[in-house]
Scaffold this active site. Structure first.
Site, short mmCIF file in Angstrom:
data_model
loop_
_atom_site.label_atom_id
_atom_site.label_comp_id
_atom_site.label_asym_id
_atom_site.label_seq_id
_atom_site.Cartn_x
_atom_site.Cartn_y
_atom_site.Cartn_z
N GLU A 198 -7.25 3.71 13.78
CA GLU A 198 -7.69 4.05 15.14
C GLU A 198 -6.65 4.85 15.92
OE1 GLU A 198 -8.71 0.60 17.47
OE2 GLU A 198 -8.98 1.79 19.30
N HIS A 256 4.98 1.69 11.36
CA HIS A 256 5.41 0.42 10.77
C HIS A 256 4.34 -0.63 11.05
CE1 HIS A 256 8.30 -2.33 9.04
NE2 HIS A 256 7.93 -3.20 9.97
N LEU A 267 8.54 5.02 1.69
CA LEU A 267 9.42 3.86 1.51
C LEU A 267 10.89 4.19 1.25
CD1 LEU A 267 7.01 1.51 -0.48
CD2 LEU A 267 7.37 1.75 1.99
N ASN A 316 7.62 7.57 12.25
CA ASN A 316 7.20 6.62 11.21
C ASN A 316 6.18 5.66 11.80
OD1 ASN A 316 7.37 5.10 8.69
ND2 ASN A 316 8.57 3.59 9.83
N GLY A 326 -1.81 6.08 0.57
CA GLY A 326 -2.05 7.27 1.37
C GLY A 326 -3.29 7.21 2.25
N SER A 327 -3.74 5.99 2.60
CA SER A 327 -4.93 5.93 3.48
C SER A 327 -4.60 6.51 4.86
CB SER A 327 -5.46 4.50 3.60
OG SER A 327 -4.56 3.67 4.30
N ASN A 328 -3.38 6.31 5.33
CA ASN A 328 -3.00 6.93 6.61
C ASN A 328 -2.90 8.44 6.49
OD1 ASN A 328 -2.32 4.97 8.95
ND2 ASN A 328 -1.56 3.94 7.10
N ASP A 377 13.78 1.48 10.77
CA ASP A 377 12.89 0.88 11.78
C ASP A 377 13.55 0.64 13.13
OD1 ASP A 377 10.91 0.77 9.80
OD2 ASP A 377 11.59 -1.19 9.12
C1 GAR Z 1 0.87 1.20 6.11
O1 GAR Z 1 0.39 -0.04 6.54
C2 GAR Z 1 2.17 1.50 6.82
O2 GAR Z 1 2.24 1.02 8.12
C3 GAR Z 1 3.16 0.80 5.94
O3 GAR Z 1 2.71 1.04 4.63
C4 GAR Z 1 1.29 1.14 4.64
C5 GAR Z 1 0.90 2.37 3.87
O4 GAR Z 1 -0.47 2.41 3.63
N1 GAR Z 1 4.50 1.28 6.14
C6 GAR Z 1 5.56 0.50 5.99
O5 GAR Z 1 5.50 -0.66 5.65
C7 GAR Z 1 6.89 1.20 6.29
N2 GAR Z 1 7.95 0.23 6.42
P1 GAR Z 1 -1.16 3.75 3.14
O6 GAR Z 1 -0.34 4.29 1.96
O7 GAR Z 1 -2.53 3.35 2.70
O8 GAR Z 1 -1.17 4.71 4.30
#
Ligand code: GAR
Length: 188
Positions: A176, A104, A85, A102, A12-14, A145
């Protein structure tokens, strides 16, 4: 007020980055985080950030109208998949036409599709000796995707880069750009 709901499955950093960014934006609020994983670290982040979070199972999500009905009540302007996911069910997409996006961690259409997520993507990029990779923000449609691309940003992959090095570069690009792209979409 524009309303955003985030779906996340893991760290969940995003999600945290989006929540913090929109704390400082007057006309946008992250109103809810949803997860398919009751042990996901994103739940701890939501607690700390004082954001409502809900864990659901597969029946609630894709074999009944439970999550759809919650989303209808919340009426988000945008549903943001940030490291989510599970495949998003068509009947929810139908209701939120062009309102589900989404992120990716690769330059789609390369390195997309079922099973291509997180470190699997970066391992494949390094194994194929790619010279560059990046992030793609796209609309979600019925295929993994494959929805229309909204935004891409690139970074170099050096011959010495490990999958972990690539993951760090991708993380920086996501931190960013993702909030800015979401904000721009909301203000279109
Ligand atoms: C992120 O890098 C995102 O782009 C990727 O999972 C990570 C989640 O990181 N998403 C995928 O691979 C989707 N196919 P986070 O939980 O720290 O945000």
């Amino acid at each position: 007020m524009k309303r955003v709901v985030i779906f996340a499955s893991g760290s969940g950093s995003n999600a945290e980055n989006l929540i913090k960014f929109f704390h400082n934006i007057d006309n946008v609020a992250v109103i809810q985080v949803m997860t398919n994983n009751p042990r996901a670290k994103v739940l701890e982040r939501c607690k700390r950030l004082n954001i409502s979070a809900l864990a659901f199972n597969r029946v609630a999500f894709s074999k009944s109208d439970d999550i759809l009905n919650i989303l209808k009540l919340q009426n988000p302007d945008l549903i943001v998949l940030a490291g989510f996911l599970w495949k998003f069910p068509n009947f929810i997409l139908d209701h939120f036409n062009n309102r589900v996006i989404n992120i990716h961690p690769a330059l789609l259409p390369k390195y997309g599709g079922k099973g291509m997520y997180g470190m699997h993507v970066h391992e494949a990029v390094v194994a194929n000796n790619e010279k560059e990779t990046g992030i793609t923000i796209h609309y979600v449609n019925e295929n993994y995707d494959e929805g229309a691309i909204i935004f891409q940003a690139k970074c170099d992959v050096l011959p010495s880069d490990t999958p972990e090095d690539v993951a760090s570069k991708i993380h920086l690009l996501e931190m960013e750009h993702f909030p800015i792209v979401v904000n721009d979409l909301l203000n279109e």
